[in-house]
Design a protein around this motif. Sequence first.
Motif, PDB file in Angstrom:
ATOM      1  N   ALA A 118       0.820  -1.213   0.000  1.00 21.75           N
ATOM      2  CA  ALA A 118       0.000   0.000   0.000  1.00 21.75           C
ATOM      3  C   ALA A 118       0.849   1.256   0.000  1.00 21.75           C
ATOM      4  CB  ALA A 118      -0.931  -0.002   1.213  1.00 21.75           C
TER       5      ALA A 118
ATOM      6  N   ARG B 242      -5.640   1.932  -1.913  1.00 22.27           N
ATOM      7  CA  ARG B 242      -4.266   1.640  -2.327  1.00 22.27           C
ATOM      8  C   ARG B 242      -3.972   0.147  -2.278  1.00 22.27           C
ATOM      9  NH1 ARG B 242      -0.044   6.348  -0.774  1.00 22.27           N
ATOM     10  NH2 ARG B 242       1.230   4.861  -1.940  1.00 22.27           N
TER      11      ARG B 242
ATOM     12  N   PRO C  86      -6.977  -1.421  -5.562  1.00 23.21           N
ATOM     13  CA  PRO C  86      -7.568  -0.369  -6.413  1.00 23.21           C
ATOM     14  C   PRO C  86      -8.704  -0.862  -7.305  1.00 23.21           C
ATOM     15  CG  PRO C  86      -5.358  -0.977  -7.169  1.00 23.21           C
ATOM     16  CD  PRO C  86      -5.553  -1.623  -5.846  1.00 23.21           C
TER      17      PRO C  86
END
Length: 274
Positions: A4, A43, A46
């Motif tokens: 992330a 993140r 997505p």
Amino acid sequence: MDSAFDNLDAAGFLEIWQHFDADDNGYIEGKELDEFFRHMMKRLGPQEKVTEERVQRLKQRFMSAYDVTADGKLQIQELANMILPEDENFLLVFRREAPLDNSVDFIKIWRKYDVDCSGYISAQELKAFLKDLFLEHHKEVSSDKLEEYTDTMVNILLFNNLNTCAIYISFTIRILALEENFLLQFQMDACSKEERKRDFDKIFAHYDVSKTGALEGPEVDGLIKDMMGLVRPNITGPELDKLRAVLLRHCDVNKDGKIQRNELALCLGVKPKA
């Protein structure tokens, strides 16, 4: 977590902190916290749909692991531990290179810089203060790394709305993660007499760093800091001085400015081993 926040450095971390600590109160909490985990979920996946249920599930998972104070908020060091790579995390590096496992070590160096007992040191003194903390643990740090660590602490000060001309003892203790209060492992009131005697010996030996059989100077301060930390963690420099005077007045029977082993035993209501 790495996926992330790949390639996140200290500067990028501070930008994230500033963005989500929208009210500048030194915590990410409430709606700020939900927004942070919503951002994290985007993140992490997505292509996946972000739902409130999934956000709350992710929040619960990570807060249970990283919210060490269990207050439902993220402090800056908790967030750093969560998302920064270890080589970019000043707080983790400091713990590894110079573990602050004894309040006496910290107080001894703090007193060297807080010569007027004001409870704070100047930002200009910070670099030398950090260097001495490393040296106390026989660690050498390059000038570049020392500069980086100093700048990181000053940036944290800025993002916490603190006066960067004055670095207070309570802030320094919190940021450098001097959290392992030695006294937390003892519950003397709930123990038998024999257990209390044994625990007293461990306590006295821990704070008697000089091994003289008496606590003095920073050894007394370290004991007071940990004693107060059991009920109120953010002690100030002037409060530390006041409490030292109180403790000496009650415990220093022979008035030599030190607390002998038998004097501390009397104060704590423990009969030490002969």
